[in-house]
Design an enzyme around this catalytic site. Structure first.
Site, mmCIF file in Angstrom:
data_model
loop_
_atom_site.group_PDB
_atom_site.id
_atom_site.type_symbol
_atom_site.label_atom_id
_atom_site.label_comp_id
_atom_site.label_asym_id
_atom_site.label_seq_id
_atom_site.Cartn_x
_atom_site.Cartn_y
_atom_site.Cartn_z
ATOM 1 N N ASP A 1 28.859 17.863 -0.313
ATOM 2 C CA ASP A 1 29.920 17.753 -1.135
ATOM 3 C C ASP A 1 30.761 18.146 -0.651
ATOM 4 O O ASP A 1 31.104 18.572 -1.472
ATOM 5 C CB ASP A 1 29.595 17.789 -2.689
ATOM 6 C CG ASP A 1 28.288 16.440 -3.207
ATOM 7 O OD1 ASP A 1 27.241 16.106 -1.847
ATOM 8 O OD2 ASP A 1 27.862 16.960 -3.714
ATOM 9 N N LYS B 1 24.713 9.952 -2.255
ATOM 10 C CA LYS B 1 23.708 10.397 -3.556
ATOM 11 C C LYS B 1 24.133 10.046 -4.647
ATOM 12 O O LYS B 1 25.185 10.045 -4.272
ATOM 13 C CB LYS B 1 23.390 11.568 -3.944
ATOM 14 C CG LYS B 1 24.944 12.393 -3.701
ATOM 15 C CD LYS B 1 23.462 14.052 -3.563
ATOM 16 C CE LYS B 1 25.154 15.369 -4.056
ATOM 17 N NZ LYS B 1 25.949 14.712 -4.872
ATOM 18 N N CYS C 1 25.284 20.599 -7.548
ATOM 19 C CA CYS C 1 24.779 20.387 -5.651
ATOM 20 C C CYS C 1 24.586 20.899 -5.267
ATOM 21 O O CYS C 1 22.861 20.223 -4.751
ATOM 22 C CB CYS C 1 25.662 18.877 -5.815
ATOM 23 S SG CYS C 1 26.573 17.793 -6.301
HETATM 24 C C1 VGL Z 1 28.836 17.395 -9.018
HETATM 25 C C2 VGL Z 1 29.715 17.369 -10.728
HETATM 26 C C3 VGL Z 1 29.176 15.738 -10.392
HETATM 27 C C4 VGL Z 1 28.750 18.485 -7.261
HETATM 28 C C5 VGL Z 1 29.079 15.870 -8.225
HETATM 29 O O1 VGL Z 1 28.958 17.523 -6.221
HETATM 30 O O2 VGL Z 1 27.954 19.798 -7.446
HETATM 31 N N1 VGL Z 1 29.199 18.057 -9.112
HETATM 32 N N2 VGL Z 1 29.056 15.230 -9.293
#
Ligand code: VGL
Ligand code: ZN
Length: 202
Positions: free
Chosen positions: A8, A106, A151
């Site tokens: 991410d 995702k 994540c």
């Molecule tokens: C994430 C919160 C919501 C992450 C993704 O990438 O850690 N955290 N969506």
């Protein structure tokens, strides 16, 4: 075969983004450096529809940080982030994306969140990442990215369960830290469950 898995590294998780991870920008040069050491680089993207159930705005009277039940699963609510196709969902501007050979998306289902790059939070659907890594005969996974306590943690725990030899590049991760020690706790848990924690400089 070993692979580098970048979690991410998207604009919304950097300072100035919708769900900024403190000092998240510091891991981008580390990712760029690490990619030089790997023949295979894969990445995940948090990739939500505009009406995703993890967005606090979808729940009247709720605010980011609140916890609710969503479709039978506990869910922390977040600001609107990583909406499919938006600038916030794009890879971080300074990330060198040339070497990324596969992207696992995702959080695409409106009613279920997905912190892990492998499965949704209910472990009902998978992203295809495991199949991709198996086809490439990957046995060792080096994981870094955002955020340590969400994540990264859930991706690492799934990687261990799936039988990958799993390494976490500590200085390549930053935590949200809704509670002060969440990042440290997450690293301890990953280590306890079999991940090898190491720095990018090794
Ligand atoms: C994430 C919160 C919501 C992450 C993704 O990438 O850690 N955290 N969506
Ligand atoms: Zn998300």
């Amino acid at each position: 075969m070993k692979a580098l898995l970048l979690i991410d590294l998207q604009n919304d998780f950097l300072p100035g983004g919708a769900l900024p991870v403190p000092k998240g920008d510091e891991v981008i040069p580390i990712a760029n450096e690490m990619m030089r050491e790997f023949e295979l680089v894969v990445a995940t993207k948090d990739w939500h529809p505009a009406n995703h159930g993890s967005f606090a705005s979808m729940h009247p009277l709720r605010k980011p940080g609140d916890r609710i039940m969503l479709n039978g699963l506990p869910q922390t609510l977040w600001p609107i982030h990583c909406v499919q196709g938006s600038h916030g969902a794009a890879f971080a501007e300074r990330l060198n994306t040339e070497k990324i050979q596969h992207i696992a998306y995702k959080g695409t289902h409106p009613e279920v969140d997905s912190y892990s790059g492998f499965f949704d939070n209910g472990h009902r659907t998978n992203t295809g990442l495991e199949d991709y890594l198996n086809i490439k005969k990957v046995k060792e996974l080096y994981i870094m990215g955002l955020a340590t306590d969400y994540c990264v943690k859930y991706t690492v725990l799934d990687a261990l369960k799936l039988g990958f030899k799993t390494f976490v590049i500590t200085d390549g991760c930053r935590a949200v830290n809704l509670e002060k020690e969440d990042g440290e706790k997450a690293l301890r848990e990953m280590q306890q469950k079999g991940a090898v924690i190491l720095p990018s400089t090794l």
